[in-house]
Write a protein that holds these residues in place. Structure first.
Motif, PDB file in Angstrom:
ATOM      1  N   ALA A 193       0.839  -1.208   0.000  1.00  0.00           N
ATOM      2  CA  ALA A 193       0.000   0.000   0.000  1.00  0.00           C
ATOM      3  C   ALA A 193       0.869   1.252   0.000  1.00  0.00           C
ATOM      4  N   ALA A 194       1.951   1.255   0.770  1.00  0.00           N
ATOM      5  CA  ALA A 194       2.854   2.416   0.810  1.00  0.00           C
ATOM      6  C   ALA A 194       3.504   2.642  -0.550  1.00  0.00           C
ATOM      7  N   ILE A 195       3.926   1.588  -1.205  1.00  0.00           N
ATOM      8  CA  ILE A 195       4.553   1.719  -2.530  1.00  0.00           C
ATOM      9  C   ILE A 195       3.534   2.224  -3.545  1.00  0.00           C
ATOM     10  N   ALA A 196       2.304   1.698  -3.494  1.00  0.00           N
ATOM     11  CA  ALA A 196       1.258   2.163  -4.412  1.00  0.00           C
ATOM     12  C   ALA A 196       0.943   3.638  -4.160  1.00  0.00           C
ATOM     13  N   LEU A 251       3.652   5.769  -5.642  1.00  0.00           N
ATOM     14  CA  LEU A 251       3.521   5.789  -7.085  1.00  0.00           C
ATOM     15  C   LEU A 251       2.427   6.773  -7.526  1.00  0.00           C
ATOM     16  N   VAL A 252       1.293   6.792  -6.830  1.00  0.00           N
ATOM     17  CA  VAL A 252       0.196   7.712  -7.156  1.00  0.00           C
ATOM     18  C   VAL A 252       0.640   9.161  -6.949  1.00  0.00           C
ATOM     19  N   LEU A 255       3.072  10.135  -9.740  1.00  0.00           N
ATOM     20  CA  LEU A 255       2.382  10.399 -11.008  1.00  0.00           C
ATOM     21  C   LEU A 255       1.623  11.719 -10.975  1.00  0.00           C
ATOM     22  N   ALA A 256       1.006  12.054  -9.841  1.00  0.00           N
ATOM     23  CA  ALA A 256       0.295  13.333  -9.711  1.00  0.00           C
ATOM     24  C   ALA A 256       1.265  14.503  -9.826  1.00  0.00           C
ATOM     25  N   LEU A 257       2.414  14.409  -9.160  1.00  0.00           N
ATOM     26  CA  LEU A 257       3.422  15.468  -9.246  1.00  0.00           C
ATOM     27  C   LEU A 257       3.984  15.576 -10.661  1.00  0.00           C
ATOM     28  N   MET A 258       4.128  14.453 -11.321  1.00  0.00           N
ATOM     29  CA  MET A 258       4.620  14.472 -12.694  1.00  0.00           C
ATOM     30  C   MET A 258       3.621  15.176 -13.620  1.00  0.00           C
ATOM     31  N   ARG A 259       2.352  14.948 -13.393  1.00  0.00           N
ATOM     32  CA  ARG A 259       1.316  15.589 -14.204  1.00  0.00           C
ATOM     33  C   ARG A 259       1.331  17.107 -13.991  1.00  0.00           C
ATOM     34  N   VAL A 260       1.458  17.548 -12.719  1.00  0.00           N
ATOM     35  CA  VAL A 260       1.538  18.973 -12.409  1.00  0.00           C
ATOM     36  C   VAL A 260       2.776  19.575 -13.075  1.00  0.00           C
ATOM     37  N   TRP A 261       3.907  18.917 -12.997  1.00  0.00           N
ATOM     38  CA  TRP A 261       5.136  19.440 -13.577  1.00  0.00           C
ATOM     39  C   TRP A 261       5.000  19.586 -15.087  1.00  0.00           C
ATOM     40  N   HIS A 262       4.365  18.631 -15.759  1.00  0.00           N
ATOM     41  CA  HIS A 262       4.200  18.717 -17.220  1.00  0.00           C
ATOM     42  C   HIS A 262       3.249  19.838 -17.619  1.00  0.00           C
ATOM     43  N   ARG A 263       2.355  20.255 -16.739  1.00  0.00           N
ATOM     44  CA  ARG A 263       1.512  21.429 -17.029  1.00  0.00           C
ATOM     45  C   ARG A 263       2.344  22.703 -16.960  1.00  0.00           C
TER      46      ARG A 263
END
Length: 174
Positions: A152-155, A158-159, A162-170
């Protein structure tokens, strides 16, 4: 096969033995059979399975040991046809309350269990205790206390990643 376990040739006795084990004698029938329940192995593969011994039907070149039910023994076993053979009197050391007495004196005299283990370990370099698990396996991992929380901690990481990666790409689409 008769192994002579004497003080001046302990190394030869260890080499001639295929299995050296500290065990409790169970299901012993005088002059018929016995089952050794291993507690520790000083030579050979460690297993928590009992070691069956069959009394030889033909005459033996050496006096045979007496294995009493519920007794603890340190025994040097030789392989006969792939199975351990019934030990001779010099191959069995009776263990009782940390004292050790060889059934046929091999020049060691009354001693302690620790002294015998030390003597044999100095030659073999082995002391293996078999697993006490019900299935014969080693230690296992508790799924509810280890695998699920770590998964659960690893998942979760990962979430969040991915959320931070999406913000950075914006912010920086390149």
């Amino acid at each position: 096969m008769c192994i002579s376990v004497v003080s001046d040739s302990l190394a030869q006795a260890v080499q001639a033995s295929s299995l050296i084990v500290i065990a409790r004698v169970t299901d012993a029938t005088p002059a018929r059979s016995a089952l050794l329940q291993p507690e520790a192995f000083l030579k050979g593969s460690a297993s928590n399975a009992g070691i069956p011994l069959e009394y030889p039907l033909d005459s033996s070149p050496c006096p045979l040991a007496t294995l009493r039910p519920s007794s603890r023994v340190l025994v040097f076993l030789a392989s006969q046809g792939g199975q351990p053979g019934w030990p001779g009197t010099s191959q069995v050391v009776d263990l009782d309350n940390a004292t050790a007495v060889q059934q046929e004196d091999g020049g060691f005299g009354p001693s302690t269990e620790a002294a015998w283990v030390s003597r044999v370990r100095s030659v073999t370099g082995q002391y293996a205790v078999p697993s006490r698990g019900g299935d014969g396996g080693g230690a296992s991992i508790d799924w509810n206390k280890t695998i699920l929380p770590v998964g659960a901690a690893i998942a979760g990481l990962l979430v969040v990643g991915l959320a931070l990666m999406r913000v950075w790409h914006r912010i920086d689409p390149s």
